[in-house]
Write an enzyme that holds these catalytic residues in place. Structure first.
Site, PDB file in Angstrom:
ATOM      1  N   HIS A  44       0.836  -1.193   0.000  1.00  0.00           N
ATOM      2  CA  HIS A  44       0.000   0.000   0.000  1.00  0.00           C
ATOM      3  C   HIS A  44       0.877   1.252   0.000  1.00  0.00           C
ATOM      4  CE1 HIS A  44      -3.258  -2.758   1.168  1.00  0.00           C
ATOM      5  NE2 HIS A  44      -4.086  -1.804   0.762  1.00  0.00           N
ATOM      6  N   LYS A  82      -0.512   4.812   4.601  1.00  0.00           N
ATOM      7  CA  LYS A  82      -1.356   3.858   5.333  1.00  0.00           C
ATOM      8  C   LYS A  82      -0.773   3.612   6.720  1.00  0.00           C
ATOM      9  CE  LYS A  82      -3.808  -0.553   4.845  1.00  0.00           C
ATOM     10  NZ  LYS A  82      -5.090   0.089   5.188  1.00  0.00           N
TER      11      LYS A  82
END
Length: 270
Positions: free
Chosen positions: A156, A160
């Protein structure tokens, strides 16, 4: 056609913008409210100003104002914020679509309790593709239950804050469940140093964070002489927004109860 009156939490964020745009483009939905934290400079501004076509809906930090006209709230924020929204929605009969990840056991229990008062769709990933992938993983795990090592790799963007991703954990839960196990009993969350040989019953996790990766998930079934990889890669958050609208349409006929995307997509019947 009855319009779904939908409010969005975290309205000034990247996911909030994506949700607002999807709602305004949907023929059966109306943006009826927008929430953000009191410290956000966006509070008091039009929720769709970023699109260059004002909605007439102002971003509010006060729940009563932001949710006054809403039948649904879509929330992709942080656990602490979502749980506050949850309490208000349960008390006022507002249905929730929760895509927030990172809840602890108490947070998940609060969601379960709130679902006795209102309808809630709670899933770590709203993408239709991801949820079909979950079903494929369940089927694969039953076939690869012996002689195959299982590893879950996720990537990600740099912003995040939780790891592994909620989607990766859900994939692990689906696989473990298909094998008749509890994920916490077999998960290996990290490896470092001299770890010894791999426990064949374990499910390993690896996490990557960098750049603007929206979300990549791969499950590796590694056997002797072959390996099978089942992957899903997101190139845009729009898939989460469209999945959220499908969830709202599903909840429209529900008064209370806790559901997930497997219910929304009818995958439990397969």
């Amino acid at each position: 056609m009855k319009q779904m009156k939908i409010a969005v939490a975290g309205a000034s964020g990247r996911m909030g913008h994506m949700l607002i745009e999807a709602i305004m483009e949907a023929s059966d939905a109306t943006l009826s409210g927008a929430l953000d934290i009191a410290a956000s400079p966006a509070v008091g501004t039009d929720a769709a100003a970023f699109l260059g076509k004002p909605s007439g809906v102002l971003i509010e930090s006060d729940f009563a104002k932001g949710l006054a006209n809403a039948d649904f709230l879509i929330d992709f924020t942080r656990p602490e914020g979502t749980l506050k929204h949850l309490e208000y929605c349960a008390a006022h009969g507002i249905k929730m679509i929760i895509g927030t990840t990172g809840f602890d056991a108490a947070g998940k229990a609060a969601i379960t309790a709130a679902a006795e008062k209102t309808a809630i769709m709670f899933a770590p990933n709203m993408s239709v593709g991801v949820n079909v992938t979950m079903k494929l993983l369940e089927m694969a795990a039953k076939s690869f239950s012996e002689g195959y090592d299982i590893e879950i790799i996720e990537a990600h963007h740099r912003h995040k804050v939780d790891a592994p991703s909620g989607t990766a954990i859900k994939m692990g839960e689906v696989i473990a469940g298909a094998l008749g196990k509890e994920l916490n009993d077999v998960a290996v969350w990290a490896r470092e140093g001299v770890t010894g040989e791999r426990d064949p019953s374990s499910i390993g996790f690896a996490t990557i964070r960098g750049g603007d990766i929206v979300g990549d998930h791969t499950v590796l079934f590694a056997g002797i002489g072959e390996r099978i990889e089942i992957s899903h890669k997101s190139s845009s958050r729009v898939t989460y927004a469209h999945g959220s609208l499908r969830a709202a349409r599903f909840l429209a006929t529900k008064k209370a109860g806790l559901y997930d995307m497997q219910d929304v997509l009818g995958l439990r019947e397969i």
